[in-house]
Design an enzyme around this catalytic site. Structure first.
Site, PDB file in Angstrom:
ATOM      1  N   SER A   1       0.850  -1.196   0.000  1.00  0.00           N
ATOM      2  CA  SER A   1       0.000   0.000   0.000  1.00  0.00           C
ATOM      3  C   SER A   1       0.881   1.239   0.000  1.00  0.00           C
ATOM      4  CB  SER A   1      -0.947  -0.040   1.206  1.00  0.00           C
ATOM      5  OG  SER A   1      -1.972   0.908   1.072  1.00  0.00           O
ATOM      6  N   ASN A   2       0.356   2.371   0.408  1.00  0.00           N
ATOM      7  CA  ASN A   2       1.139   3.614   0.431  1.00  0.00           C
ATOM      8  C   ASN A   2       0.637   4.511   1.569  1.00  0.00           C
ATOM      9  OD1 ASN A   2      -1.023   5.402  -0.660  1.00  0.00           O
ATOM     10  ND2 ASN A   2      -0.836   3.981  -2.378  1.00  0.00           N
ATOM     11  N   ARG A   3       1.222   5.685   1.692  1.00  0.00           N
ATOM     12  CA  ARG A   3       0.985   6.538   2.866  1.00  0.00           C
ATOM     13  C   ARG A   3      -0.284   7.375   2.814  1.00  0.00           C
ATOM     14  NH1 ARG A   3       5.319  10.503   3.409  1.00  0.00           N
ATOM     15  NH2 ARG A   3       4.163  11.070   5.264  1.00  0.00           N
TER      16      ARG A   3
END
Ligand code: C5P
Length: 215
Positions: A21-23
């Site tokens: 995933s990502n931030r």
């Protein structure tokens, strides 16, 4: 107008407990949906996994992966006048997703990936007279890359967002963005709250709509 907004990250699972995933936290997209309602529009929010409350008056559809998000956008698009793609869609997903948790001892040390569909490019043939707005989250000057994406994805506006500054981008309540429009038009905004950026974005969309054909 009916405004469809995507927000948050996507999760690309390799097994039931592990994912890429990502931030992204969804704050910017949720603010856009709230600003759309505040300006008298209808808003539908397609949200990746985030821990935010649904803004008042917004219809929310929760999704997990990029492919789920694409399916939700495809099914909502025919009713929409505007699409704002705020979501930080994961570009890649694991090639296989195990139904049961993988055992550490049996996992390969290299993860095989395959590309996710690009949602904006996939739905581009259905754009018609709709207004499509994208985001370009970059480390460093985001404007040149935003201009490239505007053309490559056939968009009406790209919000260029420097995500390397501590007060701008992911997970904070403020943002410093530039609106990049066709014909080299740029609107540089100062550091604002995400709610203020969202209100400016909705106003910019209203201005584009006033000058364009109905869908
Ligand atoms: O090419 P890049 O991912 O940086 O483009 C960003 C824009 O494209 C954002 O508006 C994002 O929501 C959208 N996007 C998409 N599908 C993807 C990746 C990004 O629609 N798979």
């Amino acid at each position: 107008m009916k405004i469809l907004v995507t927000a948050g990250p996507t999760r690309e699972h390799l097994d039931p407990v592990r994912f890429l995933s990502n931030r992204s936290t969804g704050k910017m997209g949720f603010a856009v949906a709230a600003a759309a309602v505040a300006a008298g529009h209808e808003a539908v929010l397609v949200a990746g996994p985030v821990s935010l409350d649904t803004p008042e008056g917004v219809r929310r559809i929760d999704v997990v992966s990029a492919r789920d998000m694409l399916a939700a956008v495809e099914s909502e698009l025919s009713e929409a006048d505007v699409l704002v793609m705020c979501a930080a869609v994961a570009d890649w997903r694991p090639k296989t997703e195990a139904a049961l948790k993988l055992k550490k001892g049996t996992m390969a040390p290299v993860l095989e990936l395959e590309p996710n569909p690009d949602i904006l490019r996939t739905i581009a043939p259905r754009k018609g007279g709709r207004i499509f707005v994208g985001f370009a989250a970059e480390t460093g000057d985001p404007v040149p890359e935003a201009a490239r994406k505007l053309a490559a994805k056939g968009l009406d506006m790209v919000v260029a967002n420097d995500v390397s500054a501590p007060d701008s981008g992911f997970a904070v309540d403020t943002n410093r963005v530039t609106f990049v429009r066709p014909g080299g038009r740029r609107t540089y905004l100062p550091l604002l709250t995400k709610a203020e950026v969202a209100a400016r974005l909705v106003a910019a969309v209203e201005e584009i709509a006033a000058r364009s054909q109905p869908k």
